[in-house]
Design an enzyme around this catalytic site. Sequence first.
Site, PDB file in Angstrom:
ATOM      1  CB  ILE A   1     -51.593   9.327 -62.139  1.00  0.00           C
ATOM      2  CG1 ILE A   1     -51.335  10.643 -61.411  1.00  0.00           C
ATOM      3  CG2 ILE A   1     -52.519   8.448 -61.326  1.00  0.00           C
ATOM      4  CD1 ILE A   1     -52.556  11.525 -61.321  1.00  0.00           C
ATOM      5  CB  CYS A   2     -49.914   3.851 -63.038  1.00  0.00           C
ATOM      6  SG  CYS A   2     -50.358   2.299 -63.788  1.00  0.00           S
ATOM      7  CG  LEU A   3     -56.673   5.884 -62.125  1.00  0.00           C
ATOM      8  CD1 LEU A   3     -56.782   4.771 -61.092  1.00  0.00           C
ATOM      9  CD2 LEU A   3     -57.117   7.193 -61.497  1.00  0.00           C
TER      10      LEU A   3
END
Lengths: 194, 200
Positions: free
Chosen positions: B91-93
């Site tokens: 996840i890119c968060l």
Amino acid sequence: MADNPEAMPECDSESSGARSRKPASNTATEQSDPPEGSMFECNICLDTARDAVVSYCGHLFCWPCLHQWLETRPNRQMCPVCKAGISKDKVIPLYGRGDTKHEDPRERLPPRPPGQRSEPENSAGFSSFGLDGGFQMSFGIGAFPFGFFASSLNFGDMRPASPQPGTPQSEQEQFLSKVFLWVAILFILWLFLA
Amino acid sequence: MSNIAVQRIKREFKEVAKSEEGAKCEIRVELVNDSFTELRGEIAGPPDTPYEGGKYHLEIKVPETYPFNPPKVRFITKIWHPNISSVTGAICLDILKDQWAAAMTLRTVLLSIQALLSSAEPDDPQDAVVARQYKENYDVFLKTARFWCSCYAGAPKQASNGFEEKIKWLTDMGANEQVAIRTLSSSSWNIEKATEELFS
């Protein structure tokens, strides 16, 4: 991605703070067990805050927890709740009653920064005579603007620290003091000659 | 694991269960082992998105230094989203990286990931292929994301787009079904392109 409204923690902490207000009112009945959602939980360990400090943005932490958070990210000193800029010296310690100290002094962290405390306003007038605020005495020869020849005895009086050597301000001050020294010498010479 | 981490995870566990979202079964966490270092999260696909009706499982690994460092979270359920790798589930968060703050909890992390599903950031992608499709061919992106949702996340089947036939065509030629779905999705369901990519 930071403009994702749900992703920001502030709204959550606000709402949980609002919810927690109700159970806090009946703490008297359930004192042995810390009530769920107490107002006085550290925002990091979620336990009742010990060695409590509050940031200028108003968020409560244990001092050990906040200290560790600030140590973990030395280059990003921000409030864990609202991401306001904070630092180790800019927190207010909370001193409650019934604070029992039973910790190993070897495991102690640097102490909390002291509380900022100012003397109450003194409306009593002359009776105080300035003795509790510090004692100051000066003597010397010299006319009014040339106080440089006068020596002073000052107690309890904080003078502003001299500027760092090498800075333009210290050079300026040195230049000024030389000028006044020469003016004073000329003045004394004139007194002798006259 | 340090004491503060275990204490906190226990509390957060209860918080998720008691929260409004937990009661509505929108978010859930369960233990994988007894040591509280690994958890299994579950979020519901948000309404009015192609993920609606799906249940997404997440792997949550709690580091020793929690809560001073963020938990490691990735999708176990396959998902077609610009900010989530369709291969690894990474996840890119920002809050799972440099924007983490110690006051965030499992609940806020799960809600943030759920919010990410409803508002993708194609300009900061994790999966470049998905992000390009999102920007250049949004309609196909929606259909693909919805197809993946019914395929992997248990959402009810949508009206057929002819996707199944294309997958069957590739699997009949000897391709693995998962590989066929991924290749077709990446080539925006252009069967010639997918065939070429798979068999040449």
